[in-house]
Structure formats: structure tokens, C-alpha cells
Design a protein around this motif. Structure first.
Motif, short mmCIF file in Angstrom:
data_model
loop_
_atom_site.label_atom_id
_atom_site.label_comp_id
_atom_site.label_asym_id
_atom_site.label_seq_id
_atom_site.Cartn_x
_atom_site.Cartn_y
_atom_site.Cartn_z
N ILE A 159 0.84 -1.20 0.00
CA ILE A 159 0.00 0.00 0.00
C ILE A 159 0.87 1.25 0.00
N ILE A 160 1.92 1.24 0.82
CA ILE A 160 2.83 2.38 0.89
C ILE A 160 3.53 2.59 -0.45
N ALA A 161 3.90 1.48 -1.09
CA ALA A 161 4.56 1.56 -2.40
C ALA A 161 3.65 2.23 -3.42
N VAL A 162 2.38 1.83 -3.43
CA VAL A 162 1.42 2.43 -4.36
C VAL A 162 1.23 3.92 -4.06
N LEU A 163 1.14 4.26 -2.78
CA LEU A 163 0.94 5.66 -2.38
C LEU A 163 2.14 6.53 -2.76
N ILE A 164 3.34 6.01 -2.53
CA ILE A 164 4.55 6.76 -2.90
C ILE A 164 4.57 6.95 -4.42
N GLY A 165 4.23 5.88 -5.14
CA GLY A 165 4.18 5.96 -6.59
C GLY A 165 3.17 7.00 -7.05
N TYR A 166 2.02 7.02 -6.39
CA TYR A 166 0.97 7.97 -6.78
C TYR A 166 1.43 9.41 -6.57
N ILE A 167 2.11 9.64 -5.46
CA ILE A 167 2.60 11.00 -5.17
C ILE A 167 3.57 11.46 -6.25
N PHE A 168 4.51 10.60 -6.61
CA PHE A 168 5.48 10.94 -7.65
C PHE A 168 4.78 11.08 -9.00
N GLY A 169 3.79 10.24 -9.24
CA GLY A 169 3.07 10.28 -10.51
C GLY A 169 2.35 11.59 -10.74
N VAL A 197 2.56 5.02 -9.73
CA VAL A 197 3.00 6.12 -10.60
C VAL A 197 2.05 6.24 -11.80
N VAL A 198 1.64 5.10 -12.35
CA VAL A 198 0.72 5.11 -13.49
C VAL A 198 -0.61 5.77 -13.11
N VAL A 199 -1.16 5.38 -11.98
CA VAL A 199 -2.44 5.96 -11.53
C VAL A 199 -2.27 7.46 -11.28
N GLY A 200 -1.15 7.83 -10.64
CA GLY A 200 -0.90 9.25 -10.38
C GLY A 200 -0.70 10.04 -11.66
N HIS A 201 -0.05 9.43 -12.64
CA HIS A 201 0.21 10.09 -13.91
C HIS A 201 -1.07 10.22 -14.74
N CYS A 202 -1.87 9.17 -14.75
CA CYS A 202 -3.11 9.16 -15.54
C CYS A 202 -4.23 9.95 -14.88
N PHE A 203 -4.26 9.92 -13.54
CA PHE A 203 -5.33 10.61 -12.80
C PHE A 203 -4.73 11.44 -11.66
N PRO A 204 -3.98 12.48 -11.99
CA PRO A 204 -3.30 13.28 -10.96
C PRO A 204 -4.26 14.22 -10.23
N ILE A 205 -4.28 14.12 -8.93
CA ILE A 205 -5.15 14.99 -8.14
C ILE A 205 -4.71 16.44 -8.29
#
Length: 205
Positions: free
Chosen positions: A5-15, A89-97
Motif C-alpha cells: 500500500i505504501i509503495a502504491v501511495l509513494i508511486g501515486y505521489i510521484f506520478g 505512478v501510473v495511476v498518479g500520472h493518468c489521474f493526478p489529483i
């Protein structure tokens, strides 16, 4: 589970760091989403504003993916978490808050993720995608073929990793949905990279 979960969250932040928007604001002084296809990604930025801007955007997307995955791996030293971080990162890049959930298509992000996760398989499938791009003169189908090939190969070695990459493929397909429709209805944009290379080398006048 916590590490995943932390890995996905960190990836999302960078994304959420949209290289196209950064290049647009500080280099082009224009909003790339207002031009061309409106997609804040390498292809659109390069097509509208030139190769230099496109390369800067691509390098930014590759770098943010590398930094996110490098950070998670430095903390946990677990190979599988590369895939989870890439998903983030993909989710963050495709759907960045940070950009009202309007992001890119994550081709560069996935190229870096696959090479870091499985260098040999990543490079081979990328070469196949490059070949298909040259033959088909299309920028939509080759990336999806690349991700499907890579996903099924990894699925044969690890169900969990394979499923993660298939989920990522699904996200990319969703972002490409209009381009896929255009391709199969004969309205897809053609990109002759061989012509561009030959012209660059001076083979064509």
C-alpha cells in the motif's frame, strides 16, 4: 500488505508530478493541455511544441518513475514492490489529483517500470513495440501490445506481478480508448518514424 500500500501511495505521489505541465509552465510558458490533443504527455508536447520539449517531458516522466521506484526499493528491498510502485505512478500520472485527475497515458512511465522490473523482457517487448510503431505508423496499438506481451510473460512467472501489470494495461487502454476507436474506424493519426529518421540522417531531401 502494508508495504504494498505504501509503495502504491509513494508511486501515486510521484506520478502527480506532470512533466508536461512543468515544461509548459517554465519552458514553453504555455499550457500544453490547450493545444493539440490536449493530452499532457510526451507525444502531444513533442508534436505541438517540438522535439526538445517532447524529450524534456519524456525525461521528466522517466525520472519521476525511477525516483519513486528507487525510493521504495531502498526502503524495502523487495523486487515485487517495483510493480506496485509502478502501478502507483501510473495511476498518479493518468489521474493526478494536482491536475484535476486529467493526466497522460503513462507510456514513458511504463517503459521505465518494465525495464526496472525485468530488464531483458522489458527491452525485448519495447523493441517489438518500436518495430510495430514503424510498420503500423501508429502510436496507439504498439504500446498496448507491448504491455500485453510483458504482462502475460510476467504472469507466467508470478501471478501477482502479472495481474498488476495487466491492471496497468487496462488503465492504459482506458486512457487510449478514443485513440483505439479512431484506429479501428480508420481515423487514427499516422506517424511515419522511419521517414523522420531518414530525413534526420539526410537520406531524404
Amino acid at each position: 500488505m502494508e508495504a504494498k500500500i505504501i509503495a502504491v501511495l509513494i508511486g501515486y505521489i510521484f506520478g502527480n508530478f506532470m512533466s508536461a505541465m512543468f515544461v509548459g509552465k517554465f519552458y514553453l510558458h504555455q499550457d500544453p493541455t490547450k493545444f493539440g490533443s490536449g493530452n499532457p504527455g510526451t507525444a502531444n508536447v513533442g508534436a505541438v511544441f517540438g522535439k526538445k520539449a517532447g524529450i524534456m517531458t519524456c525525461v521528466g516522466d522517466l525520472l519521476k518513475t525511477l525516483l519513486a521506484i528507487g525510493l521504495v526499493y531502498a526502503i524495502y528491498r523487495q523486487h515485487l514492490l517495483i510493480a506496485y510502485t509502478g502501478l502507483g505512478v501510473v495511476v498518479g500520472h493518468c489521474f493526478p489529483i494536482m491536475n484535476h485527475f486529467k493526466g497522460g497515458k503513462a507510456v514513458a512511465v511504463m517503459a521505465m517500470t518494465t525495464v526496472l522490473y525485468d530488464t531483458k523482457a522489458g527491452l525485448i517487448t519495447l523493441l517489438i513495440a518500436l518495430f510495430l510503431t514503424a510498420v503500423m505508423q501508429n502510436l496507439t496499438i504498439p504500446p498496448l501490445v507491448f504491455m500485453l506481451l510483458f504482462s502475460f510473460y510476467e504472469l507466467s512467472k508470478s501471478v501477482e506481478a502479472g495481474v498488476i501489470f495487466l491492471i496497468i494495461t487496462g488503465i492504459m487502454a482506458y486512457k487510449f480508448k478514443k485513440d483505439i476507436y479512431d484506429f479501428f474506424t480508420g481515423h487514427g493519426k499516422r506517424v511515419d518514424i522511419l521517414y523522420s529518421i531518414k530525413k534526420k540522417l539526410g537520406i531524404l531531401k
